[in-house]
Design an enzyme around this catalytic site. Structure first.
Site, PDB file in Angstrom:
ATOM      1  N   ASN A  32     -10.144  -0.286   0.445  1.00  0.00           N
ATOM      2  CA  ASN A  32      -8.686  -0.135   0.404  1.00  0.00           C
ATOM      3  C   ASN A  32      -8.187  -0.662  -0.944  1.00  0.00           C
ATOM      4  OD1 ASN A  32      -5.923  -0.558   0.621  1.00  0.00           O
ATOM      5  ND2 ASN A  32      -6.003  -1.311   2.721  1.00  0.00           N
TER       6      ASN A  32
ATOM      7  N   CYS B 217       0.819  -1.229   0.000  1.00  0.00           N
ATOM      8  CA  CYS B 217       0.000   0.000   0.000  1.00  0.00           C
ATOM      9  C   CYS B 217       0.846   1.269   0.000  1.00  0.00           C
ATOM     10  CB  CYS B 217      -0.956  -0.004   1.190  1.00  0.00           C
ATOM     11  SG  CYS B 217      -2.127  -1.362   1.121  1.00  0.00           S
TER      12      CYS B 217
ATOM     13  N   HIS C 138      -3.498   7.197   2.309  1.00  0.00           N
ATOM     14  CA  HIS C 138      -3.911   5.831   1.998  1.00  0.00           C
ATOM     15  C   HIS C 138      -5.210   5.530   2.735  1.00  0.00           C
ATOM     16  CE1 HIS C 138      -4.026   1.674   1.227  1.00  0.00           C
ATOM     17  NE2 HIS C 138      -3.739   1.316   2.457  1.00  0.00           N
TER      18      HIS C 138
HETATM   19  N1  COA Z   1     -18.116  -9.057   9.951  1.00  0.00           N
HETATM   20  C1  COA Z   1     -18.590  -9.308  11.172  1.00  0.00           C
HETATM   21  N2  COA Z   1     -17.833  -9.659  12.206  1.00  0.00           N
HETATM   22  C2  COA Z   1     -16.511  -9.716  12.006  1.00  0.00           C
HETATM   23  C3  COA Z   1     -15.924  -9.462  10.761  1.00  0.00           C
HETATM   24  C4  COA Z   1     -16.780  -9.113   9.702  1.00  0.00           C
HETATM   25  N3  COA Z   1     -16.316  -8.836   8.466  1.00  0.00           N
HETATM   26  N4  COA Z   1     -14.587  -9.590  10.861  1.00  0.00           N
HETATM   27  C5  COA Z   1     -14.324  -9.924  12.130  1.00  0.00           C
HETATM   28  N5  COA Z   1     -15.488 -10.014  12.823  1.00  0.00           N
HETATM   29  C6  COA Z   1     -15.687 -10.344  14.233  1.00  0.00           C
HETATM   30  C7  COA Z   1     -14.525 -11.139  14.795  1.00  0.00           C
HETATM   31  O1  COA Z   1     -14.706 -12.515  14.545  1.00  0.00           O
HETATM   32  C8  COA Z   1     -14.612 -10.788  16.256  1.00  0.00           C
HETATM   33  O2  COA Z   1     -15.628 -11.575  16.855  1.00  0.00           O
HETATM   34  P1  COA Z   1     -15.470 -12.124  18.355  1.00  0.00           P
HETATM   35  O3  COA Z   1     -15.399 -10.894  19.224  1.00  0.00           O
HETATM   36  O4  COA Z   1     -16.714 -12.920  18.540  1.00  0.00           O
HETATM   37  O5  COA Z   1     -14.222 -12.924  18.351  1.00  0.00           O
HETATM   38  C9  COA Z   1     -15.093  -9.352  16.273  1.00  0.00           C
HETATM   39  O6  COA Z   1     -15.708  -9.138  14.988  1.00  0.00           O
HETATM   40  C10 COA Z   1     -13.980  -8.338  16.487  1.00  0.00           C
HETATM   41  O7  COA Z   1     -12.919  -8.671  15.613  1.00  0.00           O
HETATM   42  P2  COA Z   1     -11.638  -7.781  15.496  1.00  0.00           P
HETATM   43  O8  COA Z   1     -10.721  -8.366  14.476  1.00  0.00           O
HETATM   44  O9  COA Z   1     -11.118  -7.529  16.879  1.00  0.00           O
HETATM   45  O10 COA Z   1     -12.291  -6.425  14.930  1.00  0.00           O
HETATM   46  P3  COA Z   1     -11.660  -4.994  14.844  1.00  0.00           P
HETATM   47  O11 COA Z   1     -12.438  -4.049  15.636  1.00  0.00           O
HETATM   48  O12 COA Z   1     -10.169  -5.015  15.037  1.00  0.00           O
HETATM   49  O13 COA Z   1     -11.932  -4.621  13.295  1.00  0.00           O
HETATM   50  C11 COA Z   1     -10.695  -4.514  11.240  1.00  0.00           C
HETATM   51  C12 COA Z   1     -11.364  -5.420  12.282  1.00  0.00           C
HETATM   52  C13 COA Z   1     -10.059  -5.392  10.175  1.00  0.00           C
HETATM   53  C14 COA Z   1     -11.788  -3.659  10.603  1.00  0.00           C
HETATM   54  C15 COA Z   1      -9.651  -3.592  11.944  1.00  0.00           C
HETATM   55  O14 COA Z   1      -8.839  -4.378  12.783  1.00  0.00           O
HETATM   56  C16 COA Z   1      -8.785  -2.860  10.977  1.00  0.00           C
HETATM   57  O15 COA Z   1      -9.255  -2.039  10.212  1.00  0.00           O
HETATM   58  N6  COA Z   1      -7.455  -3.099  11.020  1.00  0.00           N
HETATM   59  C17 COA Z   1      -6.533  -2.460  10.124  1.00  0.00           C
HETATM   60  C18 COA Z   1      -6.528  -3.224   8.838  1.00  0.00           C
HETATM   61  C19 COA Z   1      -5.843  -2.489   7.718  1.00  0.00           C
HETATM   62  O16 COA Z   1      -5.843  -1.284   7.673  1.00  0.00           O
HETATM   63  N7  COA Z   1      -5.280  -3.259   6.779  1.00  0.00           N
HETATM   64  C20 COA Z   1      -4.661  -2.750   5.602  1.00  0.00           C
HETATM   65  C21 COA Z   1      -3.385  -2.052   5.890  1.00  0.00           C
HETATM   66  S1  COA Z   1      -2.759  -1.340   4.446  1.00  0.00           S
END
Ligand code: COA
Length: 336
Positions: free
Chosen positions: A293, A121, A263
């Site tokens: 993204n 990215c 980004h």
């Molecule tokens: N839909 C519904 N539930 C989801 C899900 C989805 N698409 N993805 C994960 N969950 C659930 C998980 O299973 C978890 O459930 P649990 O509490 O029962 O175990 C819960 O939601 C929380 O998961 P978590 O991974 O802790 O969520 P989060 O608040 O961290 O959000 C992201 C997830 C991916 C949105 C967030 O971590 C993020 O944006 N991270 C940065 C990623 C990024 O920028 N990547 C590219 C970099 S260039």
């Protein structure tokens, strides 16, 4: 060497973008996996993204070609005017040849130097910095810089892969940068960093040996593996850090920069940066709601939209900022 003009300016002479036609909305994802529009919008700010078709394309090279064509038209240049082409991508259609030579041939650019840079990215920001120096040095006059990815080819659209599946979209966006007699134009400051120790937080394994610890699972091979929380923490820390570092190098304050072109990884990360620097919303544009993204295409796509909307003007200062797999992060601060 006589042909090197060390003191000359560089300007962004044109830009253009290309998006696959197919829209993948949160409602579509609800039918493919256990997720909800509410969950996705609340955690990421994304409502829909564009996706290429695995059977019918457009391929990474085709998207890149279309974006470059638009950028050349915007700069009022012909493909044969280019003397260098740098393509930021981590999703070349084939391991070889790269996207650069394929795009150069498709547009009949002649035997122009063309290459790919993979910094995920951060790829476009890194490529822009490199292309700028090649132009500033006097060695190249007209350089095409493309950011393009079809990352959705590595996404698992099932409940198992939902953590990453909701985030990504496909796109291409390109700049033409040109040497200019006005020395004041071009990069004011740039920053580029990597930390390979953080690779395990965001990677695409191609075989069992590449898995960290005991994480191996056949369903994960060839699919984006992401520790969302670790990447989130990394981004929230590095994003403001790299802005501060770049402002410091330039001797500028946050309010001196007209546009922060960031980004688009997560609306919450962008809003945190806005709050941290006390920026009005129009200084840090968010378009993640429509595209998700888009990896290397993300930053130039924001800039292209700003330009199309008539919000980019000569004399402004623009900072491009990105972070991503590698881990990588960097910035590119321009005087337009
Ligand atoms: N839909 C519904 N539930 C989801 C899900 C989805 N698409 N993805 C994960 N969950 C659930 C998980 O299973 C978890 O459930 P649990 O509490 O029962 O175990 C819960 O939601 C929380 O998961 P978590 O991974 O802790 O969520 P989060 O608040 O961290 O959000 C992201 C997830 C991916 C949105 C967030 O971590 C993020 O944006 N991270 C940065 C990623 C990024 O920028 N990547 C590219 C970099 S260039």
């Amino acid at each position: 060497m006589s042909f090197v003009h060390a003191h000359r300016g560089v300007r962004i002479a044109g830009c253009g973008s290309s998006l696959p036609e197919r829209r993948l909305t949160n409602a579509d994802l609800e039918k493919m996996m256990d997720t909800s529009d509410e969950w996705i919008v609340k955690r990421t700010g994304i409502s829909e993204r564009r996706v290429f078709d695995r059977d019918h394309g457009p391929s990474t090279a085709k998207l890149g070609e279309q974006a470059l064509r638009e950028a050349l038209a915007d700069a009022d240049l012909a493909p044969t005017d280019l003397d260098l082409l740098v393509v930021a991508t981590m999703t070349a259609d084939m391991p070889t040849p790269g996207v650069g030579p394929t795009v150069a041939a498709a547009l009949e650019c002649g035997n122009v130097g063309a290459m790919d840079i993979n910094a995920a990215c951060s790829g476009f920001v890194f490529s822009l910095n490199v292309a700028h120096e090649m132009t500033r040095s006097g060695r190249y006059q007209n350089v095409g810089v493309i950011g393009v990815d079809t990352i959705t080819r590595f996404v698992d659209y099932s409940t198992y892969g939902r953590g990453a599946a909701i985030l990504f979209g496909d796109a291409a966006s390109a700049f033409i940068i040109r040497a200019d007699a006005d020395e004041r134009l071009g990069l004011i400051a740039e920053t580029m960093h990597t930390d390979g120790h953080g690779a395990k937080h965001l990677f695409i394994p191609t075989c069992a040996e590449q898995f960290y610890e005991d994480e191996y699972d056949d369903r994960k091979v060839g699919r984006v593996q992401m520790n969302g929380q670790a990447v989130f923490k990394f981004a929230v820390k590095k994003f403001p850090e790299v802005i501060e570092q770049t402002l410091e190098k330039a001797g500028l304050a946050a309010e001196d920069v007209d546009h922060y072109v960031c980004h688009q990884a997560n609306a919450r990360i962008l809003e945190a940066a806005r709050d941290r620097f006390g920026l009005a919303p129009e200084r840090l544009t968010v378009n993640i709601d429509r595209y998700g993204n888009t990896v290397a295409a993300s930053c130039p796509l924001v800039f292209d939209e700003l330009k199309q909307a008539g919000r980019v003007e000569p004399g402004q200062k623009v900072m491009f900022i990105a972070f991503g797999a590698g881990l990588t992060w960097g910035a590119s601060l321009w005087q337009l």
